[in-house]
Design a protein around this motif. Structure first.
Motif, PDB file in Angstrom:
ATOM      1  N   ASP A 154      83.328 160.064  44.645  1.00  9.23           N
ATOM      2  CA  ASP A 154      83.416 159.187  46.146  1.00  9.23           C
ATOM      3  C   ASP A 154      84.110 160.233  47.235  1.00  9.23           C
ATOM      4  N   GLU A 197      76.517 155.647  36.509  1.00 10.02           N
ATOM      5  CA  GLU A 197      76.465 155.561  37.927  1.00 10.02           C
ATOM      6  C   GLU A 197      74.985 155.215  38.422  1.00 10.02           C
ATOM      7  N   ARG A 201      73.736 152.429  41.344  1.00  6.47           N
ATOM      8  CA  ARG A 201      72.719 152.644  42.065  1.00  6.47           C
ATOM      9  C   ARG A 201      71.563 151.644  41.991  1.00  6.47           C
ATOM     10  N   SER A 206      76.966 152.216  45.529  1.00  6.78           N
ATOM     11  CA  SER A 206      77.361 153.419  45.507  1.00  6.78           C
ATOM     12  C   SER A 206      78.461 153.368  44.255  1.00  6.78           C
ATOM     13  N   PRO A 207      78.912 154.727  43.549  1.00  6.72           N
ATOM     14  CA  PRO A 207      79.849 154.745  42.624  1.00  6.72           C
ATOM     15  C   PRO A 207      81.209 153.997  43.374  1.00  6.72           C
ATOM     16  N   ARG A 208      81.309 154.333  44.530  1.00  4.45           N
ATOM     17  CA  ARG A 208      82.939 153.612  45.286  1.00  4.45           C
ATOM     18  C   ARG A 208      82.699 152.202  45.006  1.00  4.45           C
ATOM     19  N   GLN A 209      81.738 151.593  45.399  1.00  2.00           N
ATOM     20  CA  GLN A 209      81.318 150.114  45.464  1.00  2.00           C
ATOM     21  C   GLN A 209      81.280 149.718  43.989  1.00  2.00           C
TER      22      GLN A 209
END
Length: 348
Positions: A154, A197, A201, A206-209
């Motif tokens: 992130d 992950e 996607r 994204s990973p943060r989302q």
């Protein structure tokens, strides 16, 4: 004859002394010993320390009666080369054999600290302090300044909110915030696998989302079977451009300002914060809590639903709805009428 008798007497004396020595040594080896007054005593053995130094430490701490008892037991058991480094806790009288067994088996002292799912950095810091591991501020500072630990996952992270995995950690007494925070991030990496992950996607996240969605799910429901449904509702709202209107995000915004008193009011829903998903569209800027494995899996593998709404039944479960009219009826039944019944004692 007299000379012979003297030799016999001397021999018997030697045998007697030897027998007495054997009894004395055996007593020292088999009788439990405690030479300290406190309820517990700690001894730390460092890598590379030999039996002589270890013996001196144990005697000084009152764990064994004398060095020879410990050394004799080491020779008898053959454990001299198998003693393990670490910090050991002693809280009762022990024989030399028991002490050697503890060191040979590496029964080092660890302090277990449990962080439940759904906590914020602030809440974790209070647990850290309550366990006597250090000041809450030291944990908070480490978590706030540790964004570089997840930069590859992130790049936008400004702190470790959401990335300190909730679990039980075994720590030494000397462990501080830096060590614990790194352990928690390492555990997050173990759980948030490349497969998760990739699944995120595939959902356009994204990973943060994905971690942010997982944190919302974590705060909304404690029921594992509901989490994919809740994740599906939020992702569908995002897809159709509908505000998330997630109460926990408002609570998080208020708590960050020290303005949350345990009650969420209509006025609170107007707080001007990017975390207020009633006022600002889309996901909040980042995670609002630490999601567990189940919530991370739900966010990356959501249920495909046509629901847009859900409301609590006040028993830990939720009822889901497709239309606003249906949702309004559910709110009336499970919120308005429920709390009216609570105020009137169930009387109609």
């Amino acid at each position: 004859m007299l000379h012979r008798m003297r030799w016999i007497v001397a021999l018997l004396a030697v045998i007697g002394l030897a027998a007495f020595a054997v009894v004395l040594v055996n007593d020292r080896l088999t009788r439990p010993f405690q030479g300290y007054d406190a309820a517990e005593q700690f001894v730390e053995i460092f890598p590379g320390e030999g039996p002589s130094l270890i013996a001196r430490k144990l005697v000084s701490a009152g764990i064994v009666r004398d060095r020879w008892s410990f050394r004799i037991e080491l020779a008898r058991s053959g454990a001299a080369r198998r003693l393990q480094a670490g910090e050991y806790r002693f809280d009762r009288p022990m024989t030399a054999a028991q002490v050697v067994a503890v060191l040979e088996q590496g029964k080092v002292f660890v302090h277990s600290v449990t962080f439940p799912e759904g906590l914020t950095i602030r809440e974790m810091a209070r647990i850290f302090e309550a366990h006597g591991l250090g000041a809450a501020a030291s944990f908070t500072a480490e978590a706030r300044d540790g964004a570089s630990l997840v930069h590859d996952i992130d790049p936008a992270a400004r702190d470790l909110e959401g990335y300190l995995f909730p679990a039980t950690y075994a720590l030494s007494r000397r462990a501080g915030a830096p060590q614990l925070v790194r352990m928690m991030v390492a555990r997050f990496r173990e759980v948030f696998t490349p497969e998760l992950e990739a699944a995120a996607r595939a959902q356009g996240l994204s990973p943060r989302q994905a971690v942010t969605v997982a944190s919302l799910v974590e705060k909304e429901t404690a029921r594992p079977e509901e989490r994919p449904l809740v994740a599906g509702v939020y992702l569908r709202r995002l897809k159709v451009g509908m505000p998330l209107q997630c109460d926990p995000t408002v609570i998080y915004a208020l708590a960050q300002r020290n303005q949350y008193d345990g009650n969420l009011t209509r006025a609170n829903l107007q707080v001007d914060s990017p975390y207020n998903t009633y006022r600002y569209p889309g996901l909040p800027p980042g995670p609002i809590a630490a999601p567990g494995r189940s919530s991370l899996e739900a966010a990356t593998h959501p249920e495909s639903v046509d629901f847009l709404y859900f409301v609590s039944r006040n028993d830990g479960s939720h009822v889901f709805a497709r239309t606003l009219d249906e949702h309004s009826r559910n709110v009336r039944k499970y919120q308005v009428e429920y709390f009216q019944g609570q105020r009137t004692g169930g009387r109609r």
